[in-house]
Design a protein around this motif. Structure first.
Motif, PDB file in Angstrom:
ATOM      1  N   GLY A 118    -104.433 -11.310  40.714  1.00  0.00           N
ATOM      2  CA  GLY A 118    -105.615 -10.731  41.105  1.00  0.00           C
ATOM      3  C   GLY A 118    -106.591 -11.689  41.798  1.00  0.00           C
ATOM      4  N   THR A 119    -107.634 -11.231  41.747  1.00  0.00           N
ATOM      5  CA  THR A 119    -108.852 -11.912  42.198  1.00  0.00           C
ATOM      6  C   THR A 119    -109.928 -12.183  41.345  1.00  0.00           C
ATOM      7  N   ILE A 120    -110.896 -13.027  41.737  1.00  0.00           N
ATOM      8  CA  ILE A 120    -112.221 -13.495  40.938  1.00  0.00           C
ATOM      9  C   ILE A 120    -113.134 -13.198  41.941  1.00  0.00           C
ATOM     10  N   ASN A 121    -113.837 -12.157  41.816  1.00  0.00           N
ATOM     11  CA  ASN A 121    -115.122 -11.936  42.375  1.00  0.00           C
ATOM     12  C   ASN A 121    -116.741 -12.183  41.998  1.00  0.00           C
ATOM     13  N   LEU A 122    -117.622 -12.358  42.821  1.00  0.00           N
ATOM     14  CA  LEU A 122    -118.892 -12.751  42.477  1.00  0.00           C
ATOM     15  C   LEU A 122    -119.506 -11.159  42.012  1.00  0.00           C
ATOM     16  N   GLY A 154    -117.927 -13.188  48.437  1.00  0.00           N
ATOM     17  CA  GLY A 154    -117.839 -12.537  47.206  1.00  0.00           C
ATOM     18  C   GLY A 154    -116.445 -12.877  46.386  1.00  0.00           C
ATOM     19  N   VAL A 155    -115.444 -12.788  47.227  1.00  0.00           N
ATOM     20  CA  VAL A 155    -114.076 -13.200  46.675  1.00  0.00           C
ATOM     21  C   VAL A 155    -114.097 -14.790  46.547  1.00  0.00           C
ATOM     22  N   LEU A 156    -114.045 -15.398  45.403  1.00  0.00           N
ATOM     23  CA  LEU A 156    -114.072 -16.732  45.116  1.00  0.00           C
ATOM     24  C   LEU A 156    -112.748 -17.136  44.763  1.00  0.00           C
ATOM     25  N   ALA A 157    -111.864 -16.401  44.491  1.00  0.00           N
ATOM     26  CA  ALA A 157    -110.127 -16.881  44.315  1.00  0.00           C
ATOM     27  C   ALA A 157    -109.594 -15.621  44.500  1.00  0.00           C
ATOM     28  N   SER A 158    -108.603 -15.943  45.149  1.00  0.00           N
ATOM     29  CA  SER A 158    -107.639 -15.019  45.305  1.00  0.00           C
ATOM     30  C   SER A 158    -106.188 -15.425  45.052  1.00  0.00           C
ATOM     31  N   ASN A 159    -105.171 -14.274  44.641  1.00  0.00           N
ATOM     32  CA  ASN A 159    -103.849 -14.655  44.411  1.00  0.00           C
ATOM     33  C   ASN A 159    -104.019 -15.458  42.920  1.00  0.00           C
ATOM     34  N   VAL A 160    -104.782 -15.088  42.037  1.00  0.00           N
ATOM     35  CA  VAL A 160    -104.934 -15.679  40.707  1.00  0.00           C
ATOM     36  C   VAL A 160    -103.748 -15.235  39.937  1.00  0.00           C
ATOM     37  N   LYS A 161    -103.072 -16.089  39.434  1.00  0.00           N
ATOM     38  CA  LYS A 161    -102.206 -15.595  38.355  1.00  0.00           C
ATOM     39  C   LYS A 161    -102.706 -15.572  37.102  1.00  0.00           C
ATOM     40  N   PHE A 162    -102.974 -14.450  36.467  1.00  0.00           N
ATOM     41  CA  PHE A 162    -103.867 -13.987  35.444  1.00  0.00           C
ATOM     42  C   PHE A 162    -103.086 -14.710  34.120  1.00  0.00           C
ATOM     43  N   ALA A 163    -101.720 -14.835  33.946  1.00  0.00           N
ATOM     44  CA  ALA A 163    -101.209 -15.583  32.848  1.00  0.00           C
ATOM     45  C   ALA A 163    -101.559 -17.198  32.600  1.00  0.00           C
ATOM     46  N   ASP A 164    -101.801 -17.762  33.765  1.00  0.00           N
ATOM     47  CA  ASP A 164    -102.186 -19.046  33.863  1.00  0.00           C
ATOM     48  C   ASP A 164    -103.424 -19.452  32.902  1.00  0.00           C
ATOM     49  N   GLY A 165    -104.333 -18.556  32.823  1.00  0.00           N
ATOM     50  CA  GLY A 165    -105.413 -18.727  32.145  1.00  0.00           C
ATOM     51  C   GLY A 165    -106.613 -19.686  32.653  1.00  0.00           C
ATOM     52  N   HIS A 166    -106.256 -19.914  33.860  1.00  0.00           N
ATOM     53  CA  HIS A 166    -107.658 -20.423  34.471  1.00  0.00           C
ATOM     54  C   HIS A 166    -107.553 -20.431  36.159  1.00  0.00           C
ATOM     55  N   ALA A 167    -108.516 -20.834  36.762  1.00  0.00           N
ATOM     56  CA  ALA A 167    -108.615 -20.832  38.248  1.00  0.00           C
ATOM     57  C   ALA A 167    -109.722 -21.653  38.478  1.00  0.00           C
ATOM     58  N   GLN A 168    -109.718 -22.318  39.890  1.00  0.00           N
ATOM     59  CA  GLN A 168    -110.910 -23.087  40.341  1.00  0.00           C
ATOM     60  C   GLN A 168    -111.663 -22.156  41.437  1.00  0.00           C
ATOM     61  N   ILE A 169    -112.824 -22.318  41.337  1.00  0.00           N
ATOM     62  CA  ILE A 169    -113.857 -21.597  42.266  1.00  0.00           C
ATOM     63  C   ILE A 169    -114.790 -22.768  42.610  1.00  0.00           C
TER      64      ILE A 169
END
Length: 123
Positions: free
Chosen positions: A61-65, A77-92
């Motif tokens: 999914g994505t991380i949006n503001l 507003g889309v701060l990260a895309s193609n985020v793998k939710f199972a990873d537990g983290h993403a950088q913005i």
């Protein structure tokens, strides 16, 4: 005849596995409530992955503001895309927005919001 067809259809529908977005089960652990993020700096967004559902329909999914309760879907507003939710983290990177209170939204086929935090312009 109609009732037999309806009963067959209902039995089939009930037997289908229920799929769920992982996003609905994630609790955002960072940023925390009232944390300050400074414009232009990198931050790790983290979430708890210890209790995933059995069936996952949307693992990415994505991380949006979120600004004043409204999810931002534009490029800024889309701060990260193609985020793998199972990873537990993403950088913005904290976006260049006016100093104020914001949230993040983890978006799959459902939405999970972070606690409110502040984005601050550097001095």
């Amino acid at each position: 005849m109609f009732s037999k067809s309806l009963a067959t259809l209902l039995a089939f529908a009930i037997s289908l596995p229920i799929s769920t977005s992982l996003a609905a089960y994630l609790d955002v652990t960072s940023p925390v409530f009232n944390q300050f993020l400074f414009v232009g700096l990198k931050y790790n967004v983290t979430w708890d992955t210890s209790s995933p559902p059995g069936q996952i329909s949307v693992p990415f999914g994505t991380i949006n503001l979120v600004v004043q309760g409204a999810i931002q879907h534009d490029a800024a507003g889309v701060l990260a895309s193609n985020v793998k939710f199972a990873d537990g983290h993403a950088q913005i990177i904290a976006p260049s927005v006016p100093t104020g209170d914001y949230q993040l939204a983890l978006i799959g086929d459902s939405i999970k919001y972070s606690p409110q935090f502040a984005i601050v312009q550097p001095e």
